[in-house]
Design a protein around this motif. Structure first.
Motif, short mmCIF file in Angstrom:
data_model
loop_
_atom_site.label_atom_id
_atom_site.label_comp_id
_atom_site.label_asym_id
_atom_site.label_seq_id
_atom_site.Cartn_x
_atom_site.Cartn_y
_atom_site.Cartn_z
N MET B 93 0.83 -1.21 0.00
CA MET B 93 0.00 0.00 0.00
C MET B 93 0.87 1.26 0.00
N VAL B 94 1.93 1.25 0.81
CA VAL B 94 2.81 2.42 0.88
C VAL B 94 3.47 2.64 -0.48
N VAL B 95 3.92 1.54 -1.11
CA VAL B 95 4.52 1.67 -2.44
C VAL B 95 3.53 2.31 -3.41
N ALA B 96 2.27 1.85 -3.37
CA ALA B 96 1.27 2.37 -4.29
C ALA B 96 1.04 3.86 -4.04
N LEU B 97 0.92 4.24 -2.77
CA LEU B 97 0.67 5.65 -2.45
C LEU B 97 1.84 6.53 -2.89
N ILE B 98 3.06 6.08 -2.55
CA ILE B 98 4.24 6.89 -2.90
C ILE B 98 4.38 7.00 -4.42
N ALA B 99 4.20 5.85 -5.10
CA ALA B 99 4.33 5.87 -6.56
C ALA B 99 3.28 6.81 -7.16
N GLY B 100 2.05 6.76 -6.62
CA GLY B 100 0.98 7.62 -7.15
C GLY B 100 1.30 9.08 -6.96
N ILE B 101 1.70 9.44 -5.72
CA ILE B 101 2.00 10.84 -5.44
C ILE B 101 3.18 11.30 -6.31
N ALA B 102 4.20 10.44 -6.43
CA ALA B 102 5.37 10.83 -7.23
C ALA B 102 4.98 11.04 -8.69
N ALA B 103 4.16 10.12 -9.22
CA ALA B 103 3.76 10.26 -10.63
C ALA B 103 2.94 11.53 -10.82
N GLY B 104 2.03 11.82 -9.86
CA GLY B 104 1.23 13.04 -9.95
C GLY B 104 2.10 14.29 -9.87
N LEU B 105 3.06 14.27 -8.93
CA LEU B 105 3.95 15.43 -8.79
C LEU B 105 4.75 15.66 -10.07
N LEU B 106 5.18 14.56 -10.71
CA LEU B 106 5.95 14.70 -11.94
C LEU B 106 5.11 15.36 -13.03
N ASN B 107 3.88 14.86 -13.19
CA ASN B 107 2.97 15.52 -14.15
C ASN B 107 2.81 16.99 -13.80
N GLY B 108 2.52 17.26 -12.53
CA GLY B 108 2.26 18.62 -12.09
C GLY B 108 3.48 19.51 -12.27
N PHE B 109 4.66 18.97 -11.98
CA PHE B 109 5.88 19.76 -12.12
C PHE B 109 6.09 20.18 -13.57
N LEU B 110 5.94 19.20 -14.48
CA LEU B 110 6.15 19.51 -15.90
C LEU B 110 5.14 20.55 -16.39
N ILE B 111 3.91 20.47 -15.86
CA ILE B 111 2.86 21.38 -16.32
C ILE B 111 3.04 22.77 -15.73
N THR B 112 3.31 22.84 -14.42
CA THR B 112 3.36 24.16 -13.79
C THR B 112 4.72 24.83 -13.94
N SER B 113 5.79 24.11 -13.62
CA SER B 113 7.09 24.78 -13.61
C SER B 113 7.66 24.95 -15.01
N LEU B 114 7.46 23.97 -15.87
CA LEU B 114 7.98 24.11 -17.22
C LEU B 114 6.96 24.71 -18.17
N GLY B 115 5.72 24.83 -17.70
CA GLY B 115 4.71 25.48 -18.52
C GLY B 115 4.32 24.74 -19.78
N ILE B 116 4.34 23.41 -19.74
CA ILE B 116 3.91 22.63 -20.91
C ILE B 116 2.42 22.33 -20.75
N GLU B 117 1.70 22.30 -21.85
CA GLU B 117 0.26 22.04 -21.80
C GLU B 117 -0.04 20.71 -21.10
N ALA B 118 -1.07 20.71 -20.25
CA ALA B 118 -1.43 19.51 -19.51
C ALA B 118 -1.75 18.36 -20.45
N PHE B 119 -2.43 18.68 -21.54
CA PHE B 119 -2.80 17.63 -22.50
C PHE B 119 -1.56 16.92 -23.02
N ILE B 120 -0.54 17.69 -23.38
CA ILE B 120 0.68 17.12 -23.95
C ILE B 120 1.44 16.30 -22.91
N VAL B 121 1.63 16.91 -21.72
CA VAL B 121 2.40 16.22 -20.68
C VAL B 121 1.77 14.88 -20.35
N THR B 122 0.45 14.89 -20.13
CA THR B 122 -0.18 13.65 -19.65
C THR B 122 -0.40 12.67 -20.80
#
Lengths: 514, 317
Positions: B93-122
């Motif tokens: 369960m911990v692995v799943a939660l950490i992996a999920g949060i990390a994957a979400g943060l990665l998407n979010g980082f690319l979208i917000t900090s690098l300013g790439i369109e959400a559609f493209i990133v995801t």
């Protein structure tokens, strides 16, 4: 005797149960310039939309060439030769200037576009309005005044019989304004009927043949412009005397505490090495041409955009303002010049807009909506916000009421230093007066205010001290008796503030100031 | 109409189902529908926040598959040292939660900090996770060790007072999500960001952080959904979570959240999820319409929902 082209007879308009226009009659004649003036919310925009076929009238008759007509759609209006230019432009941002001018009426050669003919005509229209933009430029890359000129070029291309313009000069510099009115005169000479609204009474007096004054959804005066002067217009609009537009200046005592001291503020591309002080109780006016970097400099100071600074001292304490939150926590707040795009969420109601900037005051996690409601009641009273109902969509408020709400929103954060940017842009004279009184009262209570404005009378009438910006730097500072229109214009044009020979100001300098 | 439209549609569907098959309203069928809705539902609650803030996430389906694969690999690898028991389940369960949060943060980082369109990133991360799980499974299926599977099964099939765990977790996520969306500072900030990010920025709302949190929260909810999903089949393959992203987005839109952002409601999303699963369920229980037409009917519902939204918006103006 000019012939009536388009007229409204006893037209009323209701939105739901609320009647916003009460029996309006208005006649536009060919070859005449007709000015429609009134406070925000007086019903000018609605009247124009009914004339142009954007909205149907609830009651009454629209006469085209003396015959009753109903416009079922915009297209009907356009086919009758009626063109309206909106305050918010009606241009496709991702298309070029040329594509916009011919949008929906592209010229064709066979089944292909006739690009060379469209280019030829576009160049000629742009030349007529003395607009130097590239026909291939994207509209999204143009400034507001350039967009306005493109709109006018587009209207020229339609050979309008009736041209309706909603505050065409609000975003124009004085020179562009002159070009616009030359085109208006040329159109008048060809027999076009022209209707425009404006909050600048001097241009109404200067340009129009007929003037109609509206107040609270009714026509209160209509007649030849020659028969009413600017004071008369203002008094008729407001319904009371507005001769004391600016509150008296008590003056800033020399021993007043310095509350803000900025050294070496640089905003890349806009401002370089700005240094200034601000005293308690002072209203510091920042003048200069549009594009001199005034807005960007203040946004940089408040952490709203990237900037570097040697030092900022707030209330005697050196501070670093990296984000707008830092600035707000330390009592420094910026009120944006663009209430529609940056100030308010137009789709929301007043309550949510009012508290957005200070939600932390209404609960750390959950929002206390009752406290929000109380804050709104307080704001409505204190700032005299006139909305039909508390749940009204903010986008449906008049410009003046939006501005008051924006002011209330910023004041909720209890700033000790307030930076206001174009605080009265596009609002009526009555609301302007209320805002001036409010700002002066705030200063008298010991706050300090920086006011960026492009309106010369406002700058002179309200500011205790004026700093003029030119090309990203302070060109000079004016206090007390030094303040005059002439000295401000000279500084903003890069000349010394005073000269033995005042005629040395080139006419262009006067003209460019806006 | 925008408020009661989806509710009416749900009532109509329940009525149709009850008329067509007497088993439709049985406890077993209702539990079945709700438990199956739970995975998409938990993800769709997170998606509601992302869309309300003006974003989009196409990667949730393949993210779920990837997390499921990762969870299974880690648990199988830890089996010799930890043995069958609660610790190894918690580890998964911990692995799943950490992996999920990390994957979400990665998407979010690319979208917000690098300013790439959400559609493209995801769109990109959707392909990456799908490919990774296929690679991990070597083109086949990753299976949880049989002893673990037996031990883990109750997390999907058991519950309290006859209500199975996925339904309980779904309900909790919905209640918390609804409160955050409609009553909290964060929810208001999401709506402000989605409505007009300039206004939000000038109102001292940290637009990038708000968006980043919505993506991270969505990733975490994908992790939670996966925790509930793995015990159901005990395996993961390249087809796990296929098209979940579209079902989640569809549920959010049917529920009345505006696709371009600025307005969202979590309870509407729940209605949306239930409508989609009920259509599936009714088609399976009756032979009136072929179940193969499920997708077509869902498609019609999605388009209708948006038309209704637009009409009511026009009426408000």
């Amino acid at each position: 005797m000019p012939a009536p082209v388009l007229a409204l007879q006893d037209v009323s308009k209701r939105f739901g149960p609320i009647e916003v226009l009460h029996g309006i009659s208005l006649t536009l004649c060919s070859g005449e310039v007709h000015a429609l003036i009134g406070e925000n919310g007086a019903g000018k925009s609605t009247t124009m939309k009914i004339l142009a076929g954007y909205q149907p009238a609830s009651e009454g008759v629209i006469l085209l060439d003396g015959k009753p007509v109903t416009f079922d759609s915009l297209r009907d209006g356009e086919e009758a030769g009626i063109v309206m230019i909106h305050q918010e432009f009606n241009l496709a941002e991702q298309l070029t200037v040329e594509q916009n001018i011919f949008l929906g009426r592209e010229l064709k050669k066979g089944w292909l576009l006739d690009k060379s003919e469209m280019r030829r005509l576009t160049v000629s229209y742009l030349k007529r309005v003395e607009c130097s933009v590239d026909p291939d430029a994207l509209v999204s890359a143009l400034s507001n005044s350039e967009k306005q000129m493109v709109e006018i070029a587009k209207a020229l291309s339609r050979d309008a019989r009736v041209l309706i313009m909603d505050e065409p000069t609000a975003v124009l510099t004085n020179r562009e304004r002159k070009v616009l009115f030359e085109q208006v005169s040329a159109l008048r000479a060809t027999g076009t009927a022209i209707l425009f609204t404006s909050h600048k009474l001097d241009e109404v007096a200067e340009v129009s043949d007929q003037v109609t004054v509206m107040r609270d959804g009714a026509v209160v005066y209509s007649g030849p412009s020659a028969e009413i002067d600017e004071d008369g217009m203002a008094t008729t609009m407001v319904g009371r005397d507005v001769s004391d537009l600016y509150p008296p200046k008590p003056g800033v005592p020399s021993e007043a505490e310095t509350v803000l001291s900025v050294k070496g503020l640089t905003v890349p591309g806009f401002a370089e090495g700005l240094s200034f002080d601000l005293k308690q109780g002072e209203i510091l006016g920042i003048g200069g041409l549009i594009g001199a970097g005034r807005t960007e400099a203040m946004e940089g100071l408040c952490g709203l955009r990237a900037a570097s600074v040697e030092s900022v001292t707030l209330f005697g304490e050196p501070v670093q303002l990296k984000t707008p939150g830092d600035a707000q926590r330390r009592g420094l707040c910026y009120l944006t010049e663009d209430r529609k795009l940056r100030g308010l969420v137009l789709d929301w109601g007043m309550r949510e807009n009012l508290t957005l900037q200070t939600l932390f005051k209404f609960g750390s996690f959950m929002i206390d909506t009752r406290a929000e409601d109380a804050a709104l009641s307080h704001a409505i009273t204190e700032f005299d916000i006139r909305a039909g109902s508390r749940s009204v969509r903010v986008g449906n408020l008049s410009g003046g009421n939006q501005q008051k709400l924006l002011l209330a929103k910023v004041m909720l954060s209890e700033p000790r230093i307030l930076i206001v940017d174009e605080p009265t842009r596009g609002i009526d004279i009555g609301t302007k007066q209320q805002i001036y009184v409010f700002l002066r009262k705030l200063a008298a209570q010991g706050h300090a205010i920086i006011m960026i404005t492009s309106e010369m009378p406002e700058l002179i009438g309200l500011a205790d001290r004026i700093m003029v910006m030119r090309l990203g730097q302070f060109a000079g500072s004016l206090v007390g008796p030094e303040i005059s229109e002439d000295s401000i214009v000279r500084l903003s044009m890069g000349l010394e503030a005073t000269s033995s020979n005042t005629a040395a100001v080139p006419p262009l300098a006067q003209d460019r100031f806006s | 109409m925008a408020v009661i439209g989806p509710v009416l549609a749900l009532i109509v569907l329940v009525a149709i189902g009850a008329m067509m098959n007497s088993n439709f309203l049985s406890a077993a069928n209702i539990t079945n529908v709700l438990a199956r809705s739970a995975f998409i539902g938990i993800i769709a609650v997170g998606m509601t926040f992302v869309i309300t803030s003006g974003g989009l996430d196409l990667s949730v389906g393949s993210m779920a598959a990837f997390i499921a694969g990762l969870m299974i690999l880690v648990m199988n690898a830890a089996l010799p040292s930890l043995g069958v028991g609660i610790p190894i389940i918690l580890l998964g369960m911990v692995v799943a939660l950490i992996a999920g949060i990390a994957a979400g943060l990665l998407n979010g980082f690319l979208i917000t900090s690098l300013g790439i369109e959400a559609f493209i990133v995801t769109l990109g991360s959707m392909g990456i996770y799908r490919s990774l799980v296929t690679w991990l499974a070597d083109g086949g299926t990753l299976s949880l060790d049989f002893s673990l599977r037996t031990f883990y099964r109750p997390v999907y099939f058991d519950g309290i007072l006859g209500v199975s765990w996925p339904i309980i977790v779904f309900a909790l996520v919905v209640i918390i999500g609804q409160i955050i969306m409609s009553r909290s500072v964060f929810g208001r900030h999401c709506a402000a960001t989605g409505s007009n990010e300039h206004v939000a920025h000038y109102s001292n709302v940290n637009v990038n952080r708000t968006r980043l949190i919505t993506y991270a929260a969505l990733g975490m909810l994908v992790g939670i959904a996966t925790i509930m999903y793995v015990p159901r089949l005990g395996s993961a393959s390249s087809s796990t979570g296929d098209l979940w992203e579209l079902e989640a987005i569809a549920a959010v839109i049917i529920g009345g959240t505006v696709l371009k952002g600025g307005f969202g409601r979590v309870w509407g999303t729940v209605i949306g999820v239930l409508i989609l699963s009920l259509i599936d369920n009714i088609l399976n229980l009756t032979d009136f319409v072929s179940p193969y037409l499920n997708g077509a009917i869902q498609g019609v519902i999605i388009i209708l929902a948006v038309i209704l939204q637009r009409e009511s918006k026009a009426a408000n103006r």
